[in-house]
Design a protein around this motif. Sequence first.
Motif, PDB file in Angstrom:
ATOM      1  N   ARG A  38       0.654  -9.811  -1.082  1.00  0.00           N
ATOM      2  CA  ARG A  38       0.117 -10.294  -1.556  1.00  0.00           C
ATOM      3  C   ARG A  38       0.547 -11.863  -1.311  1.00  0.00           C
ATOM      4  NH1 ARG A  38       0.014  -8.209  -7.204  1.00  0.00           N
ATOM      5  NH2 ARG A  38      -0.007 -10.214  -7.942  1.00  0.00           N
ATOM      6  N   ASP A  68      -5.766  -2.154   4.585  1.00  0.00           N
ATOM      7  CA  ASP A  68      -5.143  -2.428   3.159  1.00  0.00           C
ATOM      8  C   ASP A  68      -6.622  -3.180   2.458  1.00  0.00           C
ATOM      9  OD1 ASP A  68      -2.680  -4.919   2.297  1.00  0.00           O
ATOM     10  OD2 ASP A  68      -4.633  -5.169   1.316  1.00  0.00           O
ATOM     11  N   MET A  69      -6.740  -3.511   0.756  1.00  0.00           N
ATOM     12  CA  MET A  69      -7.737  -3.413   0.278  1.00  0.00           C
ATOM     13  C   MET A  69      -8.053  -5.265   0.831  1.00  0.00           C
ATOM     14  SD  MET A  69      -6.446  -3.370  -3.917  1.00  0.00           S
ATOM     15  CE  MET A  69      -8.004  -4.440  -4.472  1.00  0.00           C
ATOM     16  N   ASN A  94      -9.882   0.359  -0.326  1.00  0.00           N
ATOM     17  CA  ASN A  94      -9.130   0.844  -1.534  1.00  0.00           C
ATOM     18  C   ASN A  94      -8.807   1.451  -1.895  1.00  0.00           C
ATOM     19  OD1 ASN A  94      -8.532   0.143  -4.542  1.00  0.00           O
ATOM     20  ND2 ASN A  94      -9.886  -0.861  -4.663  1.00  0.00           N
ATOM     21  N   ILE A 170       6.164   4.629   0.571  1.00  0.00           N
ATOM     22  CA  ILE A 170       6.351   3.745   0.084  1.00  0.00           C
ATOM     23  C   ILE A 170       7.277   4.027  -1.501  1.00  0.00           C
ATOM     24  CG2 ILE A 170       7.511   1.243  -0.095  1.00  0.00           C
ATOM     25  CD1 ILE A 170       8.151   3.108   2.891  1.00  0.00           C
ATOM     26  N   PRO A 215      12.138   1.818  -1.708  1.00  0.00           N
ATOM     27  CA  PRO A 215      13.661   0.604  -1.580  1.00  0.00           C
ATOM     28  C   PRO A 215      14.288  -0.062  -3.323  1.00  0.00           C
ATOM     29  CG  PRO A 215      11.275   0.733  -0.944  1.00  0.00           C
ATOM     30  CD  PRO A 215      11.703   1.501  -1.383  1.00  0.00           C
ATOM     31  N   VAL A 218      14.127  -5.769  -3.189  1.00  0.00           N
ATOM     32  CA  VAL A 218      13.491  -6.803  -1.795  1.00  0.00           C
ATOM     33  C   VAL A 218      12.452  -7.980  -2.218  1.00  0.00           C
ATOM     34  CG1 VAL A 218      12.410  -6.478   0.872  1.00  0.00           C
ATOM     35  CG2 VAL A 218      12.804  -4.291  -1.413  1.00  0.00           C
TER      36      VAL A 218
END
Length: 278
Positions: A38, A68-69, A94, A170, A215, A218
């Motif tokens: 992003r 990636d979209m 997507n 993830i 995570p 981050v």
Amino acid sequence: MSDKIRYVRQLSPESAGEAPGRGRLQGRQILVVGGGQRTFDAATDPVGNGRAMSLLFAREGAHVAVADMNRASADDTVSRIAAEGGRAFSIEANIAHEADVIRMIDEAIEGLGGFDGMVLNVGIGLGSLDLDGVDLREWNETFAVNLTGPMLCCRKALKHIADGSSILFISSIAALRSGSGLAAYDASKAALGGLMRNVAREGARRGIRANTICPGLVDTPLGRHASAGRPSRSAEGVPFGRMATGWEVAYAALFFISEESVYINAQTLAVDSGITGL
Ligand SMILES: NC(=O)c1ccc[n+]([C@@H]2O[C@H](COP(=O)([O-])OP(=O)(O)OC[C@H]3O[C@@H](n4cnc5c(N)ncnc54)[C@H](O)[C@@H]3O)[C@@H](O)[C@H]2O)c1
């Protein structure tokens, strides 16, 4: 922590994404799903988790498919890899749409000449901080992207991925405790654990491993944006007194994708400086 002296460690070259590659993925073909990031302010944004992984994997010798979209962001990742002399190409998809997922995997196979590693890095957090305010449309969309999307990716990938491959999810420490305050995010990330274990079970007879990274906080563009004005995301409360860099998540991902973790299967590792362990 204002009245205590805290040891502040200088970021290592690995943490800063400045260490040279060591050939740990030589000859490997890796698909990173969510390899863009992003963008809030292109001039000051830190590296995101998926971009850091894509760059690191290429630096370590892999040929990388960056899906990636957001095509522009995936292309940006690819340009950065090319600028370092690495090999990568982008795919627009997507993952909430099965037709996109099927095309994405087919394009990855065609471009890479087969594949032996896949990271499922996509994640979104939508909605309200309390259950009363949960909007069902946002709830369902969160699950479609965070859980159904990775399931579709694995279902298609398992038909084609090489024996002995590594698949990495993830997730987030929000899967381990009510961390984000967004019930849909936390619940969908927790459910990834169930998906991961089933992928590991199905893959085991072919030596295909599946594991999860959770995570903590981050300092990605999204992480920085989400932290603005939210004391619950303050780095003050983190054992190391700072958020992770995307590179630190990427180095954990590198270990799981590489042959160095070849006997590790169906496991979950928090990369959180001890938030969930202390
Ligand atoms: N930043 C943090 O503090 C933090 C903490 C814990 C876990 N995580 C997880 O790490 C992962 C990456 O986080 P980030 O902060 O780098 O986020 P990010 O939003 O910058 O990166 C995720 C990428 O996924 C892409 N994406 C979103 N929806 C998609 C879809 N439907 N199909 C394909 N691509 C899609 C976005 O375009 C973006 O490029 C996420 O799964 C997130 O939940 C982040």
